[in-house]
Motif scaffolding. Structure first.
Motif, mmCIF file in Angstrom:
data_model
loop_
_atom_site.group_PDB
_atom_site.id
_atom_site.type_symbol
_atom_site.label_atom_id
_atom_site.label_comp_id
_atom_site.label_asym_id
_atom_site.label_seq_id
_atom_site.Cartn_x
_atom_site.Cartn_y
_atom_site.Cartn_z
ATOM 1 N N GLY A 177 0.778 -2.341 9.338
ATOM 2 C CA GLY A 177 -0.609 -1.602 9.186
ATOM 3 C C GLY A 177 -0.539 0.020 9.744
ATOM 4 N N THR A 178 0.933 0.574 9.393
ATOM 5 C CA THR A 178 1.142 1.830 10.152
ATOM 6 C C THR A 178 0.218 2.793 9.499
ATOM 7 O OG1 THR A 178 2.989 1.840 8.634
ATOM 8 C CG2 THR A 178 3.476 1.048 10.812
ATOM 9 N N GLN A 179 -0.031 2.898 8.308
ATOM 10 C CA GLN A 179 -0.599 3.996 7.556
ATOM 11 C C GLN A 179 -2.047 4.125 7.734
ATOM 12 O OE1 GLN A 179 1.395 4.746 3.419
ATOM 13 N NE2 GLN A 179 1.012 2.567 3.665
ATOM 14 N N LEU A 180 -2.707 2.859 8.040
ATOM 15 C CA LEU A 180 -4.233 2.658 8.435
ATOM 16 C C LEU A 180 -4.574 2.429 9.752
ATOM 17 C CD1 LEU A 180 -5.417 0.556 5.504
ATOM 18 C CD2 LEU A 180 -5.135 3.002 5.661
ATOM 19 N N LEU B 144 0.885 -1.208 0.075
ATOM 20 C CA LEU B 144 0.182 0.013 -0.035
ATOM 21 C C LEU B 144 0.842 1.156 -0.015
ATOM 22 C CD1 LEU B 144 -2.947 1.066 0.233
ATOM 23 C CD2 LEU B 144 -2.518 1.018 2.612
ATOM 24 N N THR B 145 0.823 1.961 -1.186
ATOM 25 C CA THR B 145 1.705 3.121 -1.183
ATOM 26 C C THR B 145 1.232 4.409 -0.374
ATOM 27 O OG1 THR B 145 0.464 4.026 -3.097
ATOM 28 C CG2 THR B 145 2.358 2.509 -3.620
ATOM 29 N N GLU B 146 2.012 5.313 -0.048
ATOM 30 C CA GLU B 146 1.224 6.398 0.688
ATOM 31 C C GLU B 146 0.331 7.252 0.020
ATOM 32 O OE1 GLU B 146 4.685 8.997 1.805
ATOM 33 O OE2 GLU B 146 5.729 7.465 2.779
ATOM 34 N N PRO B 147 0.118 7.288 -1.112
ATOM 35 C CA PRO B 147 -0.990 7.985 -1.976
ATOM 36 C C PRO B 147 -2.097 7.361 -2.062
ATOM 37 C CG PRO B 147 1.262 8.381 -3.393
ATOM 38 C CD PRO B 147 1.447 7.312 -2.214
ATOM 39 N N ALA B 148 -1.871 5.980 -1.869
ATOM 40 C CA ALA B 148 -3.101 4.927 -2.127
ATOM 41 C C ALA B 148 -3.783 5.251 -0.397
ATOM 42 C CB ALA B 148 -2.862 3.638 -2.356
ATOM 43 N N ALA B 149 -2.965 5.077 0.522
ATOM 44 C CA ALA B 149 -3.201 4.860 2.047
ATOM 45 C C ALA B 149 -4.082 6.333 2.224
ATOM 46 C CB ALA B 149 -2.216 4.897 2.915
ATOM 47 N N PHE C 15 -3.974 -9.068 6.110
ATOM 48 C CA PHE C 15 -2.611 -8.927 5.345
ATOM 49 C C PHE C 15 -2.726 -7.649 4.135
ATOM 50 C CE2 PHE C 15 0.974 -10.806 2.916
ATOM 51 C CZ PHE C 15 1.637 -11.071 3.859
ATOM 52 N N SER C 16 -3.009 -6.440 4.900
ATOM 53 C CA SER C 16 -3.180 -5.085 4.310
ATOM 54 C C SER C 16 -2.232 -4.195 5.037
ATOM 55 C CB SER C 16 -4.681 -4.680 4.433
ATOM 56 O OG SER C 16 -5.462 -5.346 3.329
ATOM 57 N N ASP C 17 -1.691 -3.410 4.142
ATOM 58 C CA ASP C 17 -0.597 -2.427 4.434
ATOM 59 C C ASP C 17 0.449 -3.000 5.381
ATOM 60 O OD1 ASP C 17 0.182 0.319 5.225
ATOM 61 O OD2 ASP C 17 -1.278 0.555 7.012
ATOM 62 N N VAL C 18 1.117 -3.719 4.696
ATOM 63 C CA VAL C 18 2.190 -4.529 5.404
ATOM 64 C C VAL C 18 3.581 -4.019 4.817
ATOM 65 C CG1 VAL C 18 3.267 -6.640 5.615
ATOM 66 C CG2 VAL C 18 0.780 -6.626 5.554
ATOM 67 N N VAL C 19 3.976 -3.670 3.434
ATOM 68 C CA VAL C 19 5.093 -3.054 3.034
ATOM 69 C C VAL C 19 4.827 -1.952 2.147
ATOM 70 C CG1 VAL C 19 6.048 -5.405 2.893
ATOM 71 C CG2 VAL C 19 4.822 -4.719 0.853
ATOM 72 N N ASP C 20 5.937 -1.372 1.749
ATOM 73 C CA ASP C 20 5.841 0.005 0.727
ATOM 74 C C ASP C 20 6.019 -0.412 -0.553
ATOM 75 O OD1 ASP C 20 8.483 -0.555 0.587
ATOM 76 O OD2 ASP C 20 9.450 0.899 1.853
ATOM 77 N N GLU C 21 6.463 0.624 -1.234
ATOM 78 C CA GLU C 21 6.330 0.193 -2.876
ATOM 79 C C GLU C 21 7.588 -0.738 -3.235
ATOM 80 O OE1 GLU C 21 7.731 4.566 -2.279
ATOM 81 O OE2 GLU C 21 6.680 3.152 -1.370
ATOM 82 N N LEU D 259 -6.855 4.954 11.201
ATOM 83 C CA LEU D 259 -8.185 4.984 10.560
ATOM 84 C C LEU D 259 -8.986 3.857 11.068
ATOM 85 C CD1 LEU D 259 -10.141 5.616 8.314
ATOM 86 C CD2 LEU D 259 -8.776 4.245 6.710
ATOM 87 N N LEU D 260 -8.395 2.517 11.263
ATOM 88 C CA LEU D 260 -9.131 1.377 11.596
ATOM 89 C C LEU D 260 -9.183 1.367 12.876
ATOM 90 C CD1 LEU D 260 -7.367 -0.997 9.133
ATOM 91 C CD2 LEU D 260 -9.286 -0.036 8.806
ATOM 92 N N GLY D 261 -8.224 1.829 13.818
ATOM 93 C CA GLY D 261 -8.175 1.603 15.247
ATOM 94 C C GLY D 261 -7.912 0.285 15.498
ATOM 95 N N VAL D 262 -7.095 -0.504 14.988
ATOM 96 C CA VAL D 262 -6.605 -1.706 15.126
ATOM 97 C C VAL D 262 -5.087 -1.897 14.790
ATOM 98 C CG1 VAL D 262 -6.627 -4.106 14.261
ATOM 99 C CG2 VAL D 262 -8.900 -2.569 14.419
ATOM 100 N N VAL D 263 -4.404 -2.713 15.650
ATOM 101 C CA VAL D 263 -3.058 -2.822 15.648
ATOM 102 C C VAL D 263 -2.747 -4.454 15.334
ATOM 103 C CG1 VAL D 263 -0.869 -3.290 16.779
ATOM 104 C CG2 VAL D 263 -2.208 -1.137 17.064
ATOM 105 N N ILE D 264 -2.202 -4.676 14.275
ATOM 106 C CA ILE D 264 -2.044 -6.271 13.761
ATOM 107 C C ILE D 264 -0.314 -6.519 14.396
ATOM 108 C CG2 ILE D 264 -1.503 -7.895 12.090
ATOM 109 C CD1 ILE D 264 -4.556 -6.909 12.499
ATOM 110 N N GLU D 265 -0.505 -7.641 15.147
ATOM 111 C CA GLU D 265 0.693 -8.230 15.966
ATOM 112 C C GLU D 265 1.404 -9.289 15.208
ATOM 113 O OE1 GLU D 265 2.425 -9.909 20.198
ATOM 114 O OE2 GLU D 265 0.661 -8.736 20.038
#
Length: 673
Positions: free
Chosen positions: A491-494, A452-457, A475-481, A497-503
């Motif tokens: 999931g740092t960018q979202l 998920l790129t920064e513009p997309a996020a 398995f979203s917002d895991v790596v950069d371009e 927004l989501l209010g969720v942390v994935i460990e």
């Protein structure tokens, strides 16, 4: 509304050509694609061109009132070319060349191939740019279809140039790929090779860039031919045929380069759900170039030849699948091919004019469809009726299917699972990249955006802030371009927004496998109960409301489905891959919150409804007749419609000004239209 097929007169003696044109007129054909595999006939040797036969064929078609989609013939170089210039042959990952004797054996980055192709296209374009029969140009054919990745020396050299242009320095490449791992650091571009056969895993950043490079090489070939055609003075639109969601070529980038999109579609008649593949293709083509009608450039009239088992289409299926494309924005229905071949690898592939002749069901259905298409009124292009968007991204596709992940993910299959769930709910949907303008939509489904790129996020965050309802899946917002982790976890960018942390991603064992481990992840909550698979993430709800939790297993009690209000909208997160019923439940929740309604209420599962401006198309893909209580005007000129009975693979084309909710459909009335 164009109707026709690929036409390959070079396979037949010239006395057959006038008969072909007469039969085309009889069938209602308006356009044929000509010359797609005619390089050897047009150019028998490097310094010899023969256009006399092509002049005659185009003249016969024009006299018969049949337009020409003229191909550049560059898809399959003749044997003389690869014998004289063996460096133009593509190579496999071991460096072994692919020889001539089939098709698409060329290296798209080869200077020799490009030089020969350019010379051929220039001669064709200069000769026919002003011909009144030519209404469309057809560049190459199905780029990458049979040879999607090339590892030749030509590709090696072009890849180094591509990297130089993209990164500027080899140090920037090292940084992007993380080459300090396994002592992969490069001292110069001359040390970089294609990701050829290796003893173990390749660098994921290199694999991702090689996918980008491959798509770009095909696109460069298209641009080269397009520009030659334009330089010759041609003003007709230019296309090349897509193949739905085709992994090697980033069609989202390609679409802007084409004047009109065209698509090839071959769903399996053995698959009772195969019509959803056709729907997906149509929605993707319409969405890639909004406001522009597209062409169904290839499909089969009956059986194909290349599956392990090649079933014929059922009676009526040819027309049902064609009208499905029209309903989704197609302004042309064409087939491969016009006359069935007598020899060659595809002689068992069906055609508009079968080898068995005109006393066949295929010919009768070809004639009937031509009549119906000819009676259609003018139809508008996409009018933006869809209020739901499904996000699909090629670069994410390439990255998410790299090896060495928590589990193997088939991205297209996962996206198609969500698409099919939306389709079963009879909701119209656009298929868009994650950076597309989403202001028009009320609900967005974003499956598995691992990269998920920064513009997309930022685009997703803005969509929710402006009042949209967003579903993000595991398995979203895991790596950069560059396919690298961002600092701070997943999931740092979202996260806000989501209010969720994935460990952790919680990979599950393959469903049905004999090995140890959990295969299923049951999920339950108020009004929600389904089974997840593939992933059961360890999610922590920071300030999101938990709608459902995992039940049993190692994630017992942890959040599985959450929602968080943000700005004027809401953002949902699903920490697993749901089964079909689970996808329906989640979408029901999302669509209810977003106020999304079906195109037409109360339809059975195997009936689909599509809007195209004032045209409502209803198609029964089932094996039993179905009664639909619909009112309007018959688009084929049959007067007023007050309810229809759709036979198996039957369709109704109804001009209708508005759709009001009705009661569920009553039982079918046998014998009714």
């Amino acid at each position: 509304m164009h109707y026709g097929a690929d036409y390959n007169p070079e396979q037949w003696p010239d006395e057959v050509w006038p008969e072909d044109v007469a039969r085309m007129r009889e069938a209602g054909v308006t356009m044929v694609s000509l010359g797609i595999f005619a390089w050897a006939r047009i150019q028998p040797s490097e310094h010899e061109f023969d256009f006399d036969w092509l002049d005659r064929v185009i003249g016969l078609l024009h006299e018969g009132g049949i337009a020409v989609d003229l191909a550049t013939a560059t898809a399959s170089p003749p044997p003389w070319a690869t014998v004289a210039y063996p460096e133009m042959l593509a190579a496999d990952e071991h460096g072994s060349p692919y020889w001539h004797g089939s098709r698409q054996h060329y290296a798209p980055s080869s200077p020799a191939y490009r030089s020969l192709a350019a010379a051929l296209v220039r001669r064709i374009a200069e000769r026919y740019a002003g011909h009144p029969a030519v209404v469309l140009w057809h560049v190459n054919n199905e780029y990458g279809c049979h040879l999607d990745v090339d590892y030749s020396d030509a590709a090696r050299d072009a890849f180094r140039t591509w990297l130089t242009n993209r990164y500027g320095s080899v140090d920037a490449v090292n940084a992007a790929w993380g080459t300090m791992f396994w002592s992969q650091r490069y001292g110069s571009f001359a040390e970089i090779f294609p990701p050829r056969h290796a003893p173990y895993s390749h660098n994921p950043g290199q694999l991702l860039d090689y996918r980008r490079f491959t798509s770009d090489m095909f696109l460069e070939c298209y641009r080269m031919e397009r520009d030659i055609i334009r330089a010759a003075g041609a003003v007709q639109p230019i296309t090349t045929n897509f193949m739905g969601a085709f992994k090697p070529a980033d069609y989202a980038r390609w679409a802007a380069e084409l004047d009109v999109l065209s698509d090839d579609l071959y769903p399996d008649p053995n698959d009772p759900e195969g019509f959803r593949e056709g729907a997906f293709h149509g929605d993707l083509m319409r969405s890639l170039k909004p406001g522009t009608p597209w062409l169904l450039m290839e499909q089969a009239t009956n059986a194909v030849n290349w599956r392990p088992t090649n079933a014929p289409k059922a009676p009526g299926q040819l027309a049902a699948q064609s009208m499905q494309a029209v309903a989704r924005g197609a302004d042309g229905i064409l087939f491969f091919q016009w006359r069935q071949s007598r020899a060659g690898a595809e002689k068992f592939h069906s055609a508009m004019l079968p080898h068995a002749g005109t006393e066949t069901r295929t010919w009768r259905e070809v004639m009937s469809l031509g009549g119906d298409l000819g009676r259609l009124p003018d139809l508008p292009a996409d009018d933006g009726a869809a209020r739901v968007a499904l996000l699909f991204d090629w670069e994410n596709w390439w990255a998410i299917e790299n090896p060495d992940h928590p589990t193997s993910l088939d991205y297209l299959s996962l996206v198609r699972g969500w698409y099919d769930a939306v389709h079963r709910l009879h909701v119209q949907v656009d298929i868009l990249p994650p950076t597309a303008d989403l202001a028009h939509y009320t609900a967005v489904v974003a499956p598995h955006l691992y990269l998920l790129t920064e513009p997309a996020a930022a685009n997703l965050v803005d969509f929710v802030e402006q009042g949209g309802h967003l579903l993000v899946t595991a398995f979203s917002d895991v790596v950069d371009e560059y396919d690298r982790f961002r600092a701070g976890g997943f999931g740092t960018q979202l996260r806000d927004l989501l209010g969720v942390v994935i460990e952790d991603f919680g990979a599950l064992a393959d469903t049905g496998s004999a090995g140890p481990g959990e295969q299923r992840a049951p999920v339950a909550g108020p009004g929600v109960a389904f089974v997840g698979s593939i992933l059961a993430e360890e999610a922590h709800a920071v300030d999101a409301r938990v709608l459902a939790r995992f039940e049993g297993g190692r994630q017992d009690g942890r959040p599985a489905l959450t929602v968080r209000s943000h700005g004027a909208g809401s953002a949902y997160y699903l920490a697993t891959v749901p089964d079909d019923d689970g996808a329906r439940q989640v979408l029901d929740h999302l669509f209810t919150a977003a106020g999304v309604e079906p195109v037409y209420p109360g339809l059975p599962p195997l009936v689909e409804a599509i809007r195209r401006g004032p045209l409502l198309t209803l198609i029964n893909h089932g094996r039993e007749p179905v009664h639909i209580d619909v009112q309007g005007e018959d688009a084929l000129g049959g007067g007023e419609v007050r309810g229809v009975v759709l036979r198996p693979f039957g369709y109704a084309l109804v001009l209708i000004s508005s759709l009001e909710a009705t009661e569920p459909c009553p039982p079918a009335v046998p014998g009714s239209r």
